[in-house]
Design a protein around this motif. Structure first.
Motif, PDB file in Angstrom:
ATOM      1  N   ALA A 108       0.781  -0.983  -0.232  1.00 43.87           N
ATOM      2  CA  ALA A 108      -0.035  -0.031  -0.046  1.00 43.87           C
ATOM      3  C   ALA A 108       0.994   1.288  -0.027  1.00 43.87           C
ATOM      4  N   GLY A 109       0.413   2.218  -0.780  1.00 42.41           N
ATOM      5  CA  GLY A 109       1.220   3.556  -0.758  1.00 42.41           C
ATOM      6  C   GLY A 109       2.483   3.339  -1.419  1.00 42.41           C
ATOM      7  N   ALA A 110       2.706   2.635  -2.497  1.00 44.36           N
ATOM      8  CA  ALA A 110       3.938   2.509  -3.394  1.00 44.36           C
ATOM      9  C   ALA A 110       3.570   2.728  -4.768  1.00 44.36           C
ATOM     10  N   LEU A 111       4.666   3.307  -5.243  1.00 44.90           N
ATOM     11  CA  LEU A 111       4.619   3.703  -6.942  1.00 44.90           C
ATOM     12  C   LEU A 111       5.748   2.838  -7.446  1.00 44.90           C
ATOM     13  N   ILE A 112       5.519   1.771  -8.063  1.00 49.91           N
ATOM     14  CA  ILE A 112       6.367   0.607  -8.652  1.00 49.91           C
ATOM     15  C   ILE A 112       6.352   0.888 -10.225  1.00 49.91           C
ATOM     16  N   GLY A 113       7.505   0.725 -10.577  1.00 51.56           N
ATOM     17  CA  GLY A 113       7.920   0.864 -12.114  1.00 51.56           C
ATOM     18  C   GLY A 113       8.137  -0.757 -12.387  1.00 51.56           C
ATOM     19  N   VAL A 114       7.651  -0.953 -13.701  1.00 46.35           N
ATOM     20  CA  VAL A 114       8.189  -2.248 -14.314  1.00 46.35           C
ATOM     21  C   VAL A 114       8.688  -1.874 -15.679  1.00 46.35           C
ATOM     22  N   VAL A 115       9.765  -2.393 -15.952  1.00 45.45           N
ATOM     23  CA  VAL A 115      10.634  -2.188 -17.187  1.00 45.45           C
ATOM     24  C   VAL A 115      11.040  -3.240 -17.782  1.00 45.45           C
ATOM     25  N   GLY A 116      11.520  -3.487 -19.125  1.00 42.52           N
ATOM     26  CA  GLY A 116      11.916  -4.287 -19.659  1.00 42.52           C
ATOM     27  C   GLY A 116      11.877  -4.361 -21.325  1.00 42.52           C
ATOM     28  N   GLU A 117      12.796  -5.142 -21.749  1.00 42.18           N
ATOM     29  CA  GLU A 117      12.915  -4.980 -23.350  1.00 42.18           C
ATOM     30  C   GLU A 117      11.528  -5.250 -23.914  1.00 42.18           C
ATOM     31  N   ARG A 135      -2.473   5.130  -2.310  1.00 47.42           N
ATOM     32  CA  ARG A 135      -2.927   4.171  -3.254  1.00 47.42           C
ATOM     33  C   ARG A 135      -1.681   3.477  -3.726  1.00 47.42           C
ATOM     34  N   SER A 136      -1.766   2.349  -4.317  1.00 50.34           N
ATOM     35  CA  SER A 136      -0.594   1.571  -4.801  1.00 50.34           C
ATOM     36  C   SER A 136      -0.874   1.655  -6.243  1.00 50.34           C
ATOM     37  N   ILE A 137       0.371   1.874  -6.886  1.00 48.93           N
ATOM     38  CA  ILE A 137       0.525   2.165  -8.467  1.00 48.93           C
ATOM     39  C   ILE A 137       1.545   1.366  -9.040  1.00 48.93           C
ATOM     40  N   VAL A 138       1.143   0.556 -10.270  1.00 47.50           N
ATOM     41  CA  VAL A 138       2.141  -0.045 -10.839  1.00 47.50           C
ATOM     42  C   VAL A 138       2.182   0.681 -12.525  1.00 47.50           C
ATOM     43  N   VAL A 139       3.347   1.197 -12.850  1.00 47.05           N
ATOM     44  CA  VAL A 139       3.460   1.535 -13.926  1.00 47.05           C
ATOM     45  C   VAL A 139       4.323   1.003 -15.091  1.00 47.05           C
ATOM     46  N   ALA A 196       0.368  11.164 -10.003  1.00 42.91           N
ATOM     47  CA  ALA A 196       0.535   9.695  -9.455  1.00 42.91           C
ATOM     48  C   ALA A 196       1.224   9.804  -8.113  1.00 42.91           C
ATOM     49  N   ALA A 197       2.113  10.908  -7.947  1.00 42.31           N
ATOM     50  CA  ALA A 197       2.497  11.087  -6.717  1.00 42.31           C
ATOM     51  C   ALA A 197       1.742  11.518  -5.545  1.00 42.31           C
ATOM     52  N   ARG A 198       0.831  12.219  -5.930  1.00 39.64           N
ATOM     53  CA  ARG A 198      -0.445  12.554  -5.016  1.00 39.64           C
ATOM     54  C   ARG A 198      -1.181  11.413  -4.473  1.00 39.64           C
ATOM     55  N   LEU A 199      -1.452  10.551  -5.425  1.00 43.91           N
ATOM     56  CA  LEU A 199      -2.174   9.306  -5.229  1.00 43.91           C
ATOM     57  C   LEU A 199      -1.459   8.323  -4.193  1.00 43.91           C
ATOM     58  N   ARG A 200      -0.165   7.994  -4.759  1.00 48.19           N
ATOM     59  CA  ARG A 200       0.611   7.383  -3.796  1.00 48.19           C
ATOM     60  C   ARG A 200       0.510   7.837  -2.318  1.00 48.19           C
TER      61      ARG A 200
END
Length: 214
Positions: free
Chosen positions: A39-48, A181-185, A173-177
């Motif tokens: 909860a309350g995390a902004l997580i990025g997912v990256v890859g080729e 809120r939990s955010i995956v981008v 996104a920062a405000r929601l975090r």
């Protein structure tokens, strides 16, 4: 001494992906992928390209079944796919009313707030087919957030955004975090990585989570 009555309870993660496998025919995409989003995390997912980022998100949201593994979600969720799923013959206002009914919302106050934040006001009567790519993506994002979900899963949500809207998105996104809120981008832009609390690198079918250098 800590007793059952005084022991703090651990907050359940809004999204937990455990040992997820997925193949398309003979091509193995995910090989035991794990991702725990607190909860309350902004997580990025990256890859080729082709690494399985969109596949992972679709499985996370229940749009695609894994071959094996588990996905646990709690609370309301919002999903913004990479390509806007809109009806070109509907106006912006008609899309909002349609999703208001789908989400069973009493009014469109939240939707109008989001439209203002993303500079989308003034186009309510325009049909989706008449909108630019960036404006379509703004509407796509508003529709995924207007029911104020606890978990947001966003697949490159800022495709086609100009720089001003791009900055507005990250401020939102920062405000929601900060509101818990939990955010995956999913992101392919290296200059965006500093926005995240942690970045999951999808490679070899697994997610390696690390904290970016700020």
């Amino acid at each position: 001494m800590t007793t059952e009555a005084t022991r703090p309870t651990r907050r359940r993660s809004p999204l937990r992906i455990s040992d997820v496998w997925k193949a398309y025919g003979r091509r193995q995409i995910l090989c035991g992928a794990d991702l725990d989003v607190p909860a309350g995390a902004l997580i990025g997912v990256v890859g080729e390209n082709g690494a399985g980022k969109s596949t992972l998100l679709r499985i996370a949201m229940g749009y695609l079944a894994p071959d094996r593994g588990t996905v646990e979600r709690t609370g309301k969720a919002g999903y913004c796919p990479q390509h806007a799923v809109l009806n070109d013959s509907f106006t912006v206002a008609q899309h909002l009313r349609l999703f208001q009914a789908a989400y069973r919302l009493p009014d469109l106050t939240r939707a109008h707030e989001l439209m203002d934040l993303l500079a989308l006001t003034g186009c309510g009567r325009q049909r989706a087919g008449e909108l630019s790519g960036g404006t379509r993506q703004k509407l796509n994002l508003v529709l995924s957030l207007m029911h104020d979900p606890q978990l947001l899963v966003l697949d490159e949500p800022y495709q086609g955004f100009d720089w001003d809207t791009h900055q507005r998105f990250w401020a939102l996104a920062a405000r929601l975090r900060d509101q818990g809120r939990s955010i995956v981008v999913v992101s392919h832009l290296l200059h965006d990585l500093h926005h995240f609390d942690a970045v999951g690198h999808l490679r070899g079918g697994r997610v390696d989570l690390e904290r970016p250098t700020r």
